[in-house]
Design a protein around this motif. Sequence first.
Motif, mmCIF file in Angstrom:
data_model
loop_
_atom_site.group_PDB
_atom_site.id
_atom_site.type_symbol
_atom_site.label_atom_id
_atom_site.label_comp_id
_atom_site.label_asym_id
_atom_site.label_seq_id
_atom_site.Cartn_x
_atom_site.Cartn_y
_atom_site.Cartn_z
ATOM 1 N N ASP A 97 0.822 -1.210 0.000
ATOM 2 C CA ASP A 97 0.000 0.000 0.000
ATOM 3 C C ASP A 97 0.865 1.273 0.000
ATOM 4 O O ASP A 97 0.577 2.249 0.693
ATOM 5 C CB ASP A 97 -0.941 -0.017 1.232
ATOM 6 C CG ASP A 97 -2.119 0.941 1.045
ATOM 7 O OD1 ASP A 97 -2.464 1.215 -0.126
ATOM 8 O OD2 ASP A 97 -2.653 1.437 2.047
ATOM 9 N N GLN A 113 2.666 4.625 -1.863
ATOM 10 C CA GLN A 113 2.178 5.635 -2.802
ATOM 11 C C GLN A 113 2.542 5.244 -4.240
ATOM 12 O O GLN A 113 3.578 4.606 -4.477
ATOM 13 C CB GLN A 113 2.778 6.996 -2.471
ATOM 14 C CG GLN A 113 2.274 7.571 -1.146
ATOM 15 C CD GLN A 113 2.870 8.928 -0.870
ATOM 16 O OE1 GLN A 113 2.746 9.851 -1.672
ATOM 17 N NE2 GLN A 113 3.528 9.060 0.278
ATOM 18 N N ASP A 118 7.298 6.948 2.077
ATOM 19 C CA ASP A 118 5.847 6.809 2.056
ATOM 20 C C ASP A 118 5.186 7.518 3.245
ATOM 21 O O ASP A 118 4.072 8.019 3.143
ATOM 22 C CB ASP A 118 5.488 5.317 2.076
ATOM 23 C CG ASP A 118 4.005 5.081 1.866
ATOM 24 O OD1 ASP A 118 3.505 5.399 0.773
ATOM 25 O OD2 ASP A 118 3.337 4.603 2.812
ATOM 26 N N GLN A 176 8.261 11.735 -8.052
ATOM 27 C CA GLN A 176 7.150 12.542 -7.522
ATOM 28 C C GLN A 176 6.626 13.462 -8.639
ATOM 29 O O GLN A 176 7.412 14.012 -9.405
ATOM 30 C CB GLN A 176 7.620 13.459 -6.390
ATOM 31 C CG GLN A 176 8.153 12.756 -5.160
ATOM 32 C CD GLN A 176 8.655 13.769 -4.145
ATOM 33 O OE1 GLN A 176 7.908 14.213 -3.299
ATOM 34 N NE2 GLN A 176 9.922 14.156 -4.244
#
Length: 435
Positions: free
Chosen positions: A10, A12, A64, A99
């Motif tokens: 889980d 990002q 994260d 990002q």
Amino acid sequence: MTNSNFSRFDLQAFLIEAITAQGFSLPTEIQERLIPAIRSGKDVIGQSQTGSGKTLAFLLPIVDMINTDKAEVQTIITAPTRELATQIFNELKKLLDHQEEQTIQAKLLVGGTDRTRMIDKLEKAQPHIVVGTPGRINDLVSAQALGVQNTSMLVVDEADQMLDMGFIEDVDKLASRMAVELQMLIFSATIPEKLQPFLRKYMNNPRHVHVKPEHATAPTIEHRLISLRHRNKIEVTIEVAKIVNPYLAIIFTNTKEQADEVADAMQTAGLNVGRLHGGLQARERKQIMKQVNDVKIQYLVATDLAARGMDIKGITHIINYNIPKDLDFYIHRVGRTARAGKEGLAVTIYEPQEQEAIEKLMKRGINFIFADIKNGELIKLEKPKFGGNKPKSKSTVSSGKALAKPKKVKPGYKKKARYLQEKKEKRDRRLNRKK
């Protein structure tokens, strides 16, 4: 992207994208066992050899969990050397580059860089993640340029090496300045007894994961032993270096004085050589690492500084000028080659007093091939019998074959010698009486 087995952590989306771009789809054992524990806020001890994927095991959950709404230092990652800190920082950048907006900020804080400029930058903005050496980080905290009072996560990489190099006190000092509720992540190949007081002081019921490799070293490494006998060690080293003609070789020595001596001799012999040890200035070490990464040198003479954690690409050969006192370092040294399934050759030049160390390495599963130099080639020899557990005053081992045994004496020779001596004495007494 969604096919990655990392998805179940889980993380990002940009992190999954970043590790997929690096060709990773299956988590390693240490990642599998530690990422959930770190994400749940537990203290962890990750014990594993180089190449186990431990760096991503802490970087992925750290990145994260960063809260970009807070413009403060949230995590500090410490490493014992500038080179290792730089390497971790470069791995971190590979993740952050994915990002969409560069919201998570990271800084590398190590010695050998402009301190004043660093302070100026930190006064303008505090990074979310700091990677660096404990000495420089403490220095910037003392100068009130770096605020760590709210920092709630500390990573200590290569903790046993931190201890060996005397930096654990710096780490302790740093940890005491951080948030009271501190999550600590310790990574180390070994957990020495001397490290225990530090661990007990800061860690609360840590999750300890010890990943033992299937093999002591990569199965694609060939380990060869050359007996020095009565030859000059530096000359033999140079001859081996020329014979193997590597893409890139590291020649490991136990001391920086030996490293300089070997590097000077190799240079005189016309070989393209660099050196890496703790006695060099930061600028010199940086230049050498750049030359290594740019494949501008063929041979790197180094101390064990380069054996731990350093990810130098393309090393085809390891030459051990001597066997390290701590045998774990043999594993670390040869682990620099045969990465990612490639083949590698490790050649060790040994002396009689190192026989016991060789036998210990054999018990750990190192399959040595005894070899020697003949007509400009490395030839394999039959495995010798060492002849006992302790090294003898004279070598019981030559270049792969047992030395010629002393001539056997016939049984009863002492009795015979005594009989002859007594016979001579009787004859002398008889002659004296006659006189």
